[in-house]
Design a protein around this motif. Structure first.
Motif, PDB file in Angstrom:
ATOM      1  N   VAL A   7       0.860  -1.185   0.000  1.00  0.00           N
ATOM      2  CA  VAL A   7       0.000   0.000   0.000  1.00  0.00           C
ATOM      3  C   VAL A   7       0.895   1.234   0.000  1.00  0.00           C
ATOM      4  O   VAL A   7       1.734   1.397   0.892  1.00  0.00           O
ATOM      5  N   THR A   9       1.076   5.326  -0.061  1.00  0.00           N
ATOM      6  CA  THR A   9       0.284   6.546   0.185  1.00  0.00           C
ATOM      7  C   THR A   9       1.210   7.757   0.206  1.00  0.00           C
ATOM      8  O   THR A   9       2.388   7.648   0.549  1.00  0.00           O
TER       9      THR A   9
ATOM     10  N   ARG B   5     -10.952   2.176   5.269  1.00  0.00           N
ATOM     11  CA  ARG B   5     -10.099   1.965   4.098  1.00  0.00           C
ATOM     12  C   ARG B   5     -10.897   1.199   3.036  1.00  0.00           C
ATOM     13  O   ARG B   5     -11.442   0.134   3.329  1.00  0.00           O
ATOM     14  N   VAL B  42      -6.331   2.644  -3.166  1.00  0.00           N
ATOM     15  CA  VAL B  42      -6.768   2.566  -1.777  1.00  0.00           C
ATOM     16  C   VAL B  42      -7.251   3.966  -1.377  1.00  0.00           C
ATOM     17  O   VAL B  42      -6.575   4.967  -1.627  1.00  0.00           O
ATOM     18  N   GLU B  44      -8.620   6.192   1.733  1.00  0.00           N
ATOM     19  CA  GLU B  44      -8.765   6.258   3.194  1.00  0.00           C
ATOM     20  C   GLU B  44      -9.707   7.394   3.527  1.00  0.00           C
ATOM     21  O   GLU B  44      -9.456   8.549   3.168  1.00  0.00           O
ATOM     22  N   VAL B  76     -10.878   0.597   9.900  1.00  0.00           N
ATOM     23  CA  VAL B  76      -9.568   0.371  10.518  1.00  0.00           C
ATOM     24  C   VAL B  76      -9.628   0.661  12.021  1.00  0.00           C
ATOM     25  O   VAL B  76      -9.157  -0.114  12.833  1.00  0.00           O
TER      26      VAL B  76
END
Lengths: 77, 77
Positions: A7, A9, B5, B42, B44, B76
């Motif tokens: 992952v 970020t 997430r 992904v 968040e 999460v």
């Protein structure tokens, strides 16, 4: 065959303009519980062996830009 | 404040050309244990409350394209 998930970020100190746009759009759609959004990449690797030091080298050389991005490596199975 | 997430990936039946390119590049760099790579997003989300049905609606309306993408939602904390 092991599956590895990386992952990637943006570092928290950097402005994520795509995430900001998604956050604003969600609030406009009525999802006013959304306070903030950050967008990253998830890279799923099928490998014949999951050697932690080689996985870290893949991230540093190609998968992530360590100057502006953080990454997490997890071996899924 | 809960952190959610969302992992969005192309459906397995679709060709992931970016993943293919990354896979080929890793092998060229000497990481010949790599057999295949798939790349996804992904997202968040910081939300004031994590209501599963509303999170699913966010995915269906904005965060993913259900025609070509799968998504997983994980709260999460």
């Amino acid at each position: 065959m092991p599956l590895v998930r990386v992952v990637v970020t943006l570092k928290p100190s950097l402005l994520d303009s795509a995430g900001r746009t998604v956050s604003d759009s969600l609030v406009k759609l009525g999802f006013d519980e959304v306070e903030g959004v950050r967008i990253g990449k998830v890279i799923e690797l099928h490998v014949t062996q999951a050697d932690p030091s080689r996985l870290q080298a893949m991230c540093d050389k190609l998968l992530a830009n360590p100057v502006i991005e953080d990454y997490q490596i997890e071996v899924v199975d």
